[in-house]
Design a protein around this motif. Structure first.
Motif, mmCIF file in Angstrom:
data_model
loop_
_atom_site.group_PDB
_atom_site.id
_atom_site.type_symbol
_atom_site.label_atom_id
_atom_site.label_comp_id
_atom_site.label_asym_id
_atom_site.label_seq_id
_atom_site.Cartn_x
_atom_site.Cartn_y
_atom_site.Cartn_z
ATOM 1 N N ASP A 62 16.249 -9.381 -42.103
ATOM 2 C CA ASP A 62 18.031 -8.370 -43.018
ATOM 3 C C ASP A 62 17.380 -9.136 -44.699
ATOM 4 O O ASP A 62 17.654 -9.914 -44.622
ATOM 5 C CB ASP A 62 18.630 -8.701 -42.348
ATOM 6 N N GLY A 64 18.754 -9.289 -47.915
ATOM 7 C CA GLY A 64 20.080 -10.042 -48.193
ATOM 8 C C GLY A 64 21.242 -10.168 -47.691
ATOM 9 O O GLY A 64 21.795 -8.622 -47.052
ATOM 10 N N LYS A 69 25.926 -10.314 -40.209
ATOM 11 C CA LYS A 69 26.808 -9.447 -39.262
ATOM 12 C C LYS A 69 25.728 -8.439 -38.535
ATOM 13 O O LYS A 69 25.402 -7.974 -37.570
ATOM 14 C CB LYS A 69 27.306 -8.436 -40.262
ATOM 15 N N VAL A 85 17.647 -13.591 -44.897
ATOM 16 C CA VAL A 85 17.184 -13.956 -46.512
ATOM 17 C C VAL A 85 18.644 -13.532 -47.038
ATOM 18 O O VAL A 85 19.236 -12.160 -47.578
ATOM 19 C CB VAL A 85 16.141 -14.151 -47.092
ATOM 20 N N ARG A 87 20.903 -14.846 -50.930
ATOM 21 C CA ARG A 87 21.076 -15.713 -51.633
ATOM 22 C C ARG A 87 22.273 -16.686 -52.411
ATOM 23 O O ARG A 87 22.998 -17.915 -52.614
ATOM 24 C CB ARG A 87 20.783 -14.931 -53.076
ATOM 25 N N MET A 91 27.568 -18.038 -47.480
ATOM 26 C CA MET A 91 27.302 -16.674 -46.559
ATOM 27 C C MET A 91 26.558 -16.810 -45.770
ATOM 28 O O MET A 91 26.677 -17.183 -43.963
ATOM 29 C CB MET A 91 26.808 -15.577 -47.471
ATOM 30 N N ALA A 115 15.345 -12.688 -52.028
ATOM 31 C CA ALA A 115 14.378 -11.994 -51.010
ATOM 32 C C ALA A 115 13.024 -12.151 -51.286
ATOM 33 O O ALA A 115 12.296 -11.579 -50.569
ATOM 34 C CB ALA A 115 14.714 -10.195 -51.198
ATOM 35 N N TYR A 127 15.576 -4.399 -42.464
ATOM 36 C CA TYR A 127 16.521 -3.156 -42.873
ATOM 37 C C TYR A 127 17.051 -3.832 -44.381
ATOM 38 O O TYR A 127 17.469 -5.095 -44.996
ATOM 39 C CB TYR A 127 18.021 -4.131 -41.500
ATOM 40 N N TYR A 129 19.874 -2.411 -46.447
ATOM 41 C CA TYR A 129 21.060 -1.700 -46.542
ATOM 42 C C TYR A 129 22.198 -2.186 -48.119
ATOM 43 O O TYR A 129 22.431 -3.010 -48.571
ATOM 44 C CB TYR A 129 22.224 -2.685 -45.677
ATOM 45 N N ASN A 130 21.295 -0.959 -49.310
ATOM 46 C CA ASN A 130 21.550 -1.196 -50.870
ATOM 47 C C ASN A 130 21.808 -2.642 -51.490
ATOM 48 O O ASN A 130 22.556 -2.856 -52.060
ATOM 49 C CB ASN A 130 22.964 -0.152 -50.613
ATOM 50 N N PRO A 131 20.971 -3.534 -50.880
ATOM 51 C CA PRO A 131 21.177 -4.972 -51.431
ATOM 52 C C PRO A 131 21.180 -5.766 -52.692
ATOM 53 O O PRO A 131 22.203 -6.797 -52.993
ATOM 54 C CB PRO A 131 19.942 -5.778 -50.910
ATOM 55 N N PHE A 132 20.690 -4.502 -53.853
ATOM 56 C CA PHE A 132 21.092 -4.947 -54.973
ATOM 57 C C PHE A 132 22.131 -4.231 -55.878
ATOM 58 O O PHE A 132 22.413 -4.838 -57.133
ATOM 59 C CB PHE A 132 19.678 -4.911 -55.757
ATOM 60 N N GLU A 134 25.299 -5.068 -56.259
ATOM 61 C CA GLU A 134 26.755 -5.531 -56.418
ATOM 62 C C GLU A 134 25.808 -6.211 -57.901
ATOM 63 O O GLU A 134 26.797 -6.372 -58.721
ATOM 64 C CB GLU A 134 27.058 -6.821 -55.423
HETATM 65 C C1 LIG Z 1 25.256 -4.987 -49.365
HETATM 66 S S1 LIG Z 1 25.085 -6.956 -48.584
HETATM 67 C C2 LIG Z 1 24.514 -6.650 -47.104
HETATM 68 C C3 LIG Z 1 24.152 -7.408 -46.430
HETATM 69 C C4 LIG Z 1 24.006 -7.482 -45.028
HETATM 70 N N1 LIG Z 1 22.824 -6.981 -45.161
HETATM 71 C C5 LIG Z 1 25.046 -6.266 -44.081
HETATM 72 O O1 LIG Z 1 24.360 -5.455 -43.457
HETATM 73 O O2 LIG Z 1 26.043 -6.254 -43.546
HETATM 74 C C6 LIG Z 1 23.758 -7.248 -49.568
HETATM 75 C C7 LIG Z 1 23.846 -8.661 -50.244
HETATM 76 O O3 LIG Z 1 22.329 -9.211 -50.443
HETATM 77 C C8 LIG Z 1 23.150 -9.647 -51.307
HETATM 78 N N2 LIG Z 1 21.437 -9.948 -52.316
HETATM 79 C C9 LIG Z 1 21.601 -8.735 -52.751
HETATM 80 N N3 LIG Z 1 20.204 -9.965 -53.586
HETATM 81 C C10 LIG Z 1 19.755 -10.627 -53.146
HETATM 82 C C11 LIG Z 1 18.387 -11.394 -53.296
HETATM 83 N N4 LIG Z 1 17.344 -11.013 -54.814
HETATM 84 N N5 LIG Z 1 18.209 -12.212 -53.097
HETATM 85 C C12 LIG Z 1 18.631 -12.501 -51.624
HETATM 86 N N6 LIG Z 1 19.702 -11.890 -51.124
HETATM 87 C C13 LIG Z 1 20.307 -10.559 -52.384
HETATM 88 C C14 LIG Z 1 23.664 -9.716 -51.428
HETATM 89 O O4 LIG Z 1 24.754 -11.611 -52.020
HETATM 90 C C15 LIG Z 1 24.538 -9.515 -50.147
HETATM 91 O O5 LIG Z 1 25.151 -10.649 -49.440
#
Ligand SMILES: C[S@@+](CC[C@H](N)C(=O)[O-])C[C@H]1O[C@@H](n2cnc3c(N)ncnc32)[C@H](O)[C@@H]1O
Length: 204
Positions: A62, A64, A69, A85, A87, A91, A115, A127, A129-132, A134
């Motif tokens: 997964d 980010g 969860k 993974v 950052r 969390m 990541a 997986y 879920y639009n990690p970046f 935010e």
């Molecule tokens: C939309 S949340 C999704 C969380 C989890 N995957 C879920 O589905 O419940 C995106 C997460 O990606 C993390 N994130 C964003 N850029 C990242 C990076 N370059 N490396 C690691 N984590 C990152 C954020 O801190 C955030 O917790």
């Protein structure tokens, strides 16, 4: 283990969705407020886990992973091992603690990190879920700079996926902001909650 937690664990093991508020109450208080926007809803997590279960090698990443969860639901409902993974150190601590509470610490692993510094090649399932996204809303940095960082990260994902092994399974929810490389075929596209869950298979 509390009776509430056992009830959640039992329902999820039978792939019966539980209310998000009940599951989220198992995380430390400080993390719960982000749930409705940032963490995968239970109904979605169950479908994601089902789609990624056949991933080659039984190891799923997964990208980010937030408070873990999606990984915890995946570990409760499939035989795969789920890696996250993330950052943010608080969390990751919350994810490790909550995985222990649910008794899935042996099939989850959470690491603090960027990541793109992690080698994705051991994972047959990914997986996203639009990690970046935010990064676009972080008020401290200039909007143009934020967008540039976001696009760099999205293009880095595209490069990682282009290098993935044949057979790699990728599931997206709310996408990841970029285009899947042409070597991936979308084999599932369905609406779950407010957006689409897609399964992509690496073909060549
Ligand atoms: C939309 S949340 C999704 C969380 C989890 N995957 C879920 O589905 O419940 C995106 C997460 O990606 C993390 N994130 C964003 N850029 C990242 C990076 N370059 N490396 C690691 N984590 C990152 C954020 O801190 C955030 O917790």
């Amino acid at each position: 283990m509390s009776s509430e937690l056992i009830a959640i664990q039992t329902a999820l093991r039978d792939r019966i969705p539980v209310p998000d508020e009940e599951f989220d109450a198992q995380f430390p208080k400080m993390q719960r407020y982000r749930s409705s926007v940032h963490w995968t809803p239970i109904e979605v997590a169950l479908r994601v886990a089902e789609l990624l279960e056949p991933s080659p090698g039984g190891r799923i990443l997964d990208v980010g992973s937030g408070v873990g969860k999606a990984c915890i639901v995946g570990a409760l409902t499939t035989a795969a091992t789920w890696f996250g993974v993330e950052r943010s150190p608080p969390m990751v601590r919350a994810a490790q603690m909550t995985a222990r509470r649910f008794g899935v610490e042996h099939r989850t692993r959470f690491v603090v990190g960027e990541a793109f510094l992690v080698d994705w090649s051991p994972f047959g399932g990914i997986y996203l879920y639009n990690p970046f996204a935010e990064a676009l809303f972080d008020g401290v940095i200039d909007a143009g700079e934020r967008r540039e960082t976001y696009l760099d990260e999205v293009h880095a994902v595209e490069r990682k996926l282009a290098e993935a092994k044949i057979g790699t399974h990728v599931v997206t929810y709310h996408g990841f902001g970029g285009d899947m490389p042409e070597s991936f075929e979308r084999v599932v596209q369905e609406k779950v909650r407010e957006d689409e869950v897609c399964l992509w298979l690496k073909r060549e």
